[in-house]
Design a protein around this motif. Structure first.
Motif: not given
Length: 362
Positions: A216-234
């Protein structure tokens, strides 16, 4: 004794008020009360929900179906079924985006997996007379697999199409600039390569992604969500031409080898990470006054954790100040989310049976 009885009664009332009511309102201590309505049901593996310029919800189902849902009545109207879609594991018909200039050019972009050798493609349809026609392939031969296909689409204000791709179960490809896997791609609306991309002649905008499913784009920034392995979704802020580390870096640059790789490859760290993982998926920005407590927040839905998470941003939009969870385990796996101009939020579940479109309001 009388004082004790009154105190216990007050405690009972306080605890009871935090439970979900029959009307669909839910509240957690310290959170805003939201109203949840099941708008439509009986669907299967909803992957995308978009609020269209016709004031209808446009949705995809992984089997290949594209439909519109009336947000007033909840009536689901099938629009088109893509016959060549092959739904295998997590693959199939996935992301969709509508051209913001829909009146002039009523284009509908979808990304899906197909064929016996299993590849992904981005196709642009033209909407007219209640039908999708004139399919034009924008990009083909994207590596696909039964897992890690990415496939969220976004059109930016400068009229560029962004496409997230997963590593398609081959992690090393995320660092390979000759592969479309594990990237965020940027193309013109006709599929050609923009002259101002980071590398001349390349569709790659950023690299080092595992399985990005929110954008999603907002605040002039591009935000992204991402699956991690068994740790660290982002959750990340995506910057032009930058590296996000996978598979050498999981989450933050905090391991010894990770620190070395991050320094050598100019890696961008996430603004939020989850361990244990929650299976981060759809992402939207909330800027409405309807639910004022959510203003200037990212709203994230998750699969494994089966919840909606509000991520309150700071004034600059570059950090997450706090987070709150809603709908925990109430509707199963949640895949897609969008916000309507009136401030209502729509969510699609992805359980594979009797999946639902939910309407969130206050």
């Amino acid at each position: 004794m009388k004082l004790l009885i009154v105190s216990l009664f007050a405690l009972f009332v306080s605890v009871s008020s935090c439970k979900k009511s029959k009307s669909g309102a839910s509240q957690n201590p310290g959170d805003v009360t939201i109203k949840t309505k099941v708008l439509a049901a009986g669907l299967s593996h909803i992957w995308e929900v978009v609020y269209g310029p016709d004031q209808q919800l446009w949705i995809t189902e992984r089997s290949g179906k594209i439909s519109r849902v009336n947000p007033g009545s909840g009536v689901v109207s099938p629009l088109h079924t893509i016959a060549e879609v092959v739904s295998k594991g997590e693959g199939g018909l996935l992301g969709m985006v509508l051209n913001p200039d829909f009146q002039a050019n009523p284009w509908v972009y979808v990304v899906y997996d197909y064929g016996s050798n299993y590849k992904g493609k981005v196709v642009r349809f033209t909407y007219s007379d209640g039908k999708l026609n004139s399919p034009l392939t924008i990009l083909d031969q994207i590596p696909a697999a039964s897992i890690h296909n990415g496939s969220r689409l976004l059109i930016t204000e400068d009229k560029k199409l962004l496409i997230t791709t997963g590593d398609a179960s081959d992690a090393d490809n995320a660092q390979d600039m000759n592969s479309l896997s594990g990237k965020i791609l940027r193309v013109n609306l006709d599929g050609s390569i923009p002259a101002d991309n980071p590398v001349a002649g390349s569709r790659i905008w950023s690299l080092g992604h595992r399985n990005p499913q929110g954008l999603v784009m907002a605040n002039g920034k591009l935000y992204e969500s991402e699956h991690g392995p068994n740790n660290d979704d982002e959750v990340n802020i995506i910057l032009k031409g930058r590296n996000y580390g996978w598979p050498e870096v999981e989450g933050y640059c905090d391991g010894n080898s990770e620190k070395v790789f991050c320094a050598a490859h100019n890696v961008v760290e996430p603004i939020k990470a989850w361990t244990p993982t929650i299976a981060t998926s759809g992402l939207t920005y909330y800027g409405s006054d309807l639910i004022s407590e959510w203003k200037n927040s990212l709203l994230l839905v998750s699969l494994k954790a089966s919840k909606l998470t509000q991520l309150q941003l700071n004034a600059a939009g570059d950090k997450i100040d706090s987070s709150k969870d809603y709908l925990i385990n109430e509707y199963g796996r949640l895949r897609a989310i969008c916000t309507a101009p009136n401030g209502k939020v729509y969510i699609g579940s992805s359980n594979g049976g009797d999946d639902k479109i939910l309407e969130i309001s206050k």
